[in-house]
Design an enzyme around this catalytic site. Structure first.
Site, PDB file in Angstrom:
ATOM      1  N   CYS A  91      48.404   9.924  -8.015  1.00  0.00           N
ATOM      2  CA  CYS A  91      48.361   8.536  -8.440  1.00  0.00           C
ATOM      3  C   CYS A  91      47.297   8.350  -9.528  1.00  0.00           C
ATOM      4  CB  CYS A  91      48.036   7.544  -7.323  1.00  0.00           C
ATOM      5  SG  CYS A  91      49.163   7.618  -5.941  1.00  0.00           S
TER       6      CYS A  91
ATOM      7  N   ARG B  57      49.508  12.536 -13.049  1.00  0.00           N
ATOM      8  CA  ARG B  57      48.974  12.431 -11.691  1.00  0.00           C
ATOM      9  C   ARG B  57      50.016  11.989 -10.678  1.00  0.00           C
ATOM     10  NH1 ARG B  57      43.435  12.277 -11.685  1.00  0.00           N
ATOM     11  NH2 ARG B  57      43.467  11.347  -9.628  1.00  0.00           N
TER      12      ARG B  57
ATOM     13  N   TRP C  15      52.220   8.742  -6.879  1.00  0.00           N
ATOM     14  CA  TRP C  15      52.743   9.950  -6.240  1.00  0.00           C
ATOM     15  C   TRP C  15      52.752   9.610  -4.755  1.00  0.00           C
ATOM     16  CZ3 TRP C  15      51.197  13.679  -2.636  1.00  0.00           C
ATOM     17  CH2 TRP C  15      51.930  14.872  -2.644  1.00  0.00           C
TER      18      TRP C  15
ATOM     19  N   ASN D 125      44.476   4.836  -5.200  1.00  0.00           N
ATOM     20  CA  ASN D 125      44.805   6.262  -5.225  1.00  0.00           C
ATOM     21  C   ASN D 125      44.095   6.874  -4.023  1.00  0.00           C
ATOM     22  OD1 ASN D 125      44.960   9.017  -5.842  1.00  0.00           O
ATOM     23  ND2 ASN D 125      43.294   8.904  -7.327  1.00  0.00           N
ATOM     24  N   GLY D 126      44.847   7.586  -3.168  1.00  0.00           N
ATOM     25  CA  GLY D 126      44.218   8.195  -1.993  1.00  0.00           C
ATOM     26  C   GLY D 126      44.976   7.821  -0.728  1.00  0.00           C
TER      27      GLY D 126
ATOM     28  N   GLU E 200      51.381  34.301 -10.000  1.00  0.00           N
ATOM     29  CA  GLU E 200      51.301  33.163 -10.912  1.00  0.00           C
ATOM     30  C   GLU E 200      52.615  33.015 -11.693  1.00  0.00           C
ATOM     31  OE1 GLU E 200      49.557  30.666 -11.193  1.00  0.00           O
ATOM     32  OE2 GLU E 200      49.877  29.953 -13.224  1.00  0.00           O
TER      33      GLU E 200
ATOM     34  N   LYS F  69      54.933  29.689 -11.557  1.00  0.00           N
ATOM     35  CA  LYS F  69      55.360  28.941 -12.755  1.00  0.00           C
ATOM     36  C   LYS F  69      56.873  28.750 -12.729  1.00  0.00           C
ATOM     37  CE  LYS F  69      52.460  27.550 -13.853  1.00  0.00           C
ATOM     38  NZ  LYS F  69      51.190  27.772 -13.337  1.00  0.00           N
TER      39      LYS F  69
ATOM     40  N   GLU G 118      57.869  26.227 -10.021  1.00  0.00           N
ATOM     41  CA  GLU G 118      57.386  24.866 -10.306  1.00  0.00           C
ATOM     42  C   GLU G 118      58.275  24.138 -11.309  1.00  0.00           C
ATOM     43  OE1 GLU G 118      52.582  24.370 -10.125  1.00  0.00           O
ATOM     44  OE2 GLU G 118      53.312  25.766 -11.613  1.00  0.00           O
TER      45      GLU G 118
ATOM     46  N   HIS H  44      58.839  47.335   2.311  1.00  0.00           N
ATOM     47  CA  HIS H  44      58.578  46.799   3.653  1.00  0.00           C
ATOM     48  C   HIS H  44      59.320  45.486   3.891  1.00  0.00           C
ATOM     49  CE1 HIS H  44      55.709  49.936   4.393  1.00  0.00           C
ATOM     50  NE2 HIS H  44      55.039  49.610   3.303  1.00  0.00           N
TER      51      HIS H  44
ATOM     52  N   LYS I 242      49.644  16.728 -10.901  1.00  0.00           N
ATOM     53  CA  LYS I 242      48.655  17.656 -11.436  1.00  0.00           C
ATOM     54  C   LYS I 242      47.360  17.661 -10.642  1.00  0.00           C
ATOM     55  CE  LYS I 242      47.065  19.777 -15.441  1.00  0.00           C
ATOM     56  NZ  LYS I 242      47.758  20.991 -15.032  1.00  0.00           N
TER      57      LYS I 242
END
Ligand code: G6P
Length: 618
Positions: free
Chosen positions: A2, A27, A74, A99-100, A491, A495, A498, A514, A613
């Site tokens: 947010c 955000r 968000w 926000n929170g 990574e 990517k 995402e 394995h 983000k």
């Protein structure tokens, strides 16, 4: 999570708030809204979806006023919908953006409902709006009303509030979520980050944990501590300009940020190397003496930053001989951590506001105090490697090293990651006992040449764009690496998932047999990261295991690696570099691969679904 922005000016603020929201959209982007005081009444517009949807509504019915608050969301409590979008109102008198998470909102909501309050939304935020409404009815002062409500709520928040009966005021507060004050001439602002406000000012007050602030036409900016005491907070000038907020000629922020890597890595190295060694003073006052005592390192981070920490473990153990552990913050913070003597606690974070990482730092600090009381042991010091100056993480750590990536807007992290790796190499060299040897001199020289090598790696863009076609129709992908390239494989997989929504996993190549080998067939592309290092021959054997099962292999390797392309094996040559810096160089082609696959699939590259983000909730 947010973004909030608020403005109190002598001009119409709709344009400022809207531009602020666009800059904060990274955000969260499932709904957006704005409330403005129009001729003494609160007028609100909200829309589900991105800020562009709100912009359309504002084009039909604009808001006009010189004081307002706005929000991009968000979702945490309540699904993404217009009714759950902020600002939330109470009785058309109070408007709030938040926000929170308010952890005790349920008992508070029950209490209000039993008192006759009818809720419009499913959010925790609306509870705060009603509580402030009631408190104001008694004290007739917005600041006092907010303070009294904050005393009743648990959890994390950054918030901004207006009240019709305090028509020239905005009250803000922060605890656990970021909030800055933008200082203008006869106008002041609040926002979740500086970027939102660089359009109107370059002067900021970074609020501290628990701070409450009142912006008013009469008194300007008043900051109070959590205890209600007036607090003096310095005004700091942001000196990096405002160009970062634009995409320039690039189609996406992510592509722009990938291409910025040579320049921002050069900036991260600037002033931190002297001759053939690293300047310890880059880490802060007293770093040198502290580093001499370090016997162990604990690295804590989340997401992409965690992968940077995993690479650093190999470096710190091999180059500096220092035992190192790396852990995701959300696990670390709930463990009974044993802290060996003289351990350096290191957090890695692009934003410096990630809730779990911040909580881990606070836990480490409190644990250090406990342990010190018990047996004289605890963390030697805390160090933050971070990209945002003035962020909570840097303020609360003993030492800090700023990466110089500049604002990163694409939700999928790129340049923040590679600058973290450079910062971690600087740390490794600073902690290395055998100073001034050939290995250190060679690495410092290689670091100086790194931006040039990265420029060459970016020239792989064309071949990688062509390669990406092989992935666009696939549903799964497997990434393999060994040693420092294992975290790079992780990574690369992160990517891809995402931004292209392809299910991707990464394994240390030796683990293939394995389990994951069972998945390998022509529909499962396998990407291997294969620099010419001491593990190459072992990796080659693992690749044969894939080919023998009919798997389609894509290998990123430097030219010295004798691998011949064949039907089921495609080789892409990556520029050669010192083996310790190879993880940085090999990251770029993997970023480009996920970018091009996402573009082919037509996904939202910069704002992938369900993500945000800056994760300021637990
Ligand atoms: C979010 C972002 C990731 C980032 C992670 C940690 O999940 O989408 O890109 O790696 O948070 O963020 P930090 O700011 O602490 O590095």
């Amino acid at each position: 999570m947010c973004g909030i922005v608020a403005a109190l000016a002598a001009r119409n603020v709709q344009g400022i708030l809207l531009e602020g929201l666009k800059r904060l959209e990274y955000r969260g982007y499932d709904s957006a809204g704005m409330a403005v005081m129009e001729s003494g009444a609160l007028m609100r517009q909200r829309a589900q979806g991105k800020v562009a949807a709100l912009e359309e509504k504002l084009a039909e019915r604009s808001l006009t006023g010189s004081i307002g608050i706005a929000h991009t969301r968000w979702a945490t409590h309540g699904k993404p919908s217009e009714v759950n979008a902020h600002p939330h109102l109470a009785g058309d008198r109070v408007a709030i953006v938040h926000n929170g998470i308010i952890e005790n909102f349920e008992p508070l909501k029950r209490e209000l409902e039993s008192d006759g309050v009818v809720f419009e939304s499913e959010t925790d935020t609306e509870v705060v709006a009603h509580l402030i409404d009631r408190a104001f009815a008694t004290c007739h002062d917005l600041l006092a009303a907010v303070q009294s409500v904050l005393a009743r709520i648990d959890g994390a928040y950054a918030l901004a509030v207006m009240h019709v009966d305090a028509p020239r005021e905005i009250v803000g507060a922060r605890k656990g979520s970021p909030l800055v004050v933008g200082v203008g001439i006869d106008e002041n602002f609040l926002a979740s980050d500086t970027l939102a406000l660089l359009q109107v000012t370059d002067r900021f007050v970074y609020l501290r944990e628990g701070d409450v602030v009142r912006l008013s036409a009469r008194h300007g900016i008043e900051v109070l501590t959590a205890d209600g005491e007036p607090a003096a907070r310095d005004v700091q000038v942001y000196e990096h300009g405002d160009s970062a907020a634009s995409r320039g000629d690039y189609r996406h922020f992510m592509l722009k940020e990938i291409h910025e890597q040579p320049a921002v890595i050069a900036a991260t190295l600037e002033g931190r190397l002297s001759g053939s060694h690293v300047l310890e003073s880059s880490f802060g006052v007293g770093a040198r003496a502290l580093f001499e005592r370090v016997k162990q390192v604990h690295i804590i981070a989340c997401g992409t930053s965690y992968h940077a920490g995993m690479v650093a473990r190999y470096w710190l153990e091999k180059l500096a001989g220092i035992p190192t552990t790396v852990e995701v913050a959300s696990e670390y913070r709930y463990r009974d951590v044993v802290v060996p003597e003289n351990t350096l606690f290191v957090t890695l974070s692009q934003s410096g506001e990630t809730a779990d990482t911040l909580a881990a730092l606070r836990y480490a600090t409190s644990r250090a105090d406990d342990l010190t009381e018990q047996d004289g042991q605890g963390y030697l010091a805390t160090l933050a490697i971070c990209n945002v100056p003035g962020s909570s993480l840097t303020r609360e750590s003993d030492l800090s090293l700023m990466t110089q990536a500049g604002p990163e807007i694409g939700v999928a992290s790129t340049k923040a990651f590679t600058t973290q790796l450079v910062a971690l190499m600087l740390l490794t060299l600073a902690l290395r006992r055998s100073r001034g040897d050939e290995r250190e001199a060679a690495l410092v020289q290689a670091l100086r040449g790194l931006p040039g090598v990265l420029d060459q790696a970016l020239a792989m863009d064309g071949p990688i764009a062509a390669l990406s076609e092989a992935f666009a129709e696939k549903h799964h992908a497997l990434f393999l690496g060994r040693g420092t390239q294992y975290p790079i494989a992780l990574e690369g997989a992160l990517k891809l998932k995402e931004i292209s929504y392809i299910h991707a996993e990464a394994y240390p190549a030796g683990e293939l047999k394995h389990g994951p080998l069972a998945l390998v067939d022509a529909d499962m592309p396998v990407i291997a990261v294969a620099p010419n290092d001491e593990l190459l021959e072992k990796l080659k054997s693992n690749l044969q295991e894939v080919r023998a099962r009919g798997g389609e292999l894509f290998v990123f390797a430097d030219e010295g690696v004798a691998l011949t392309a064949a039907d089921s094996l495609r080789v892409l040559h990556v520029p050669a570099v010192d083996e310790f810096l190879a993880p940085i160089v090999y990251t770029l082609p993997l970023q480009l691969l996920s970018y091009h696959v996402a573009v082919l699939k037509g996904t939202d590259v910069d704002q992938p679904r369900n993500l945000a983000k800056s994760v300021t909730v637990e």
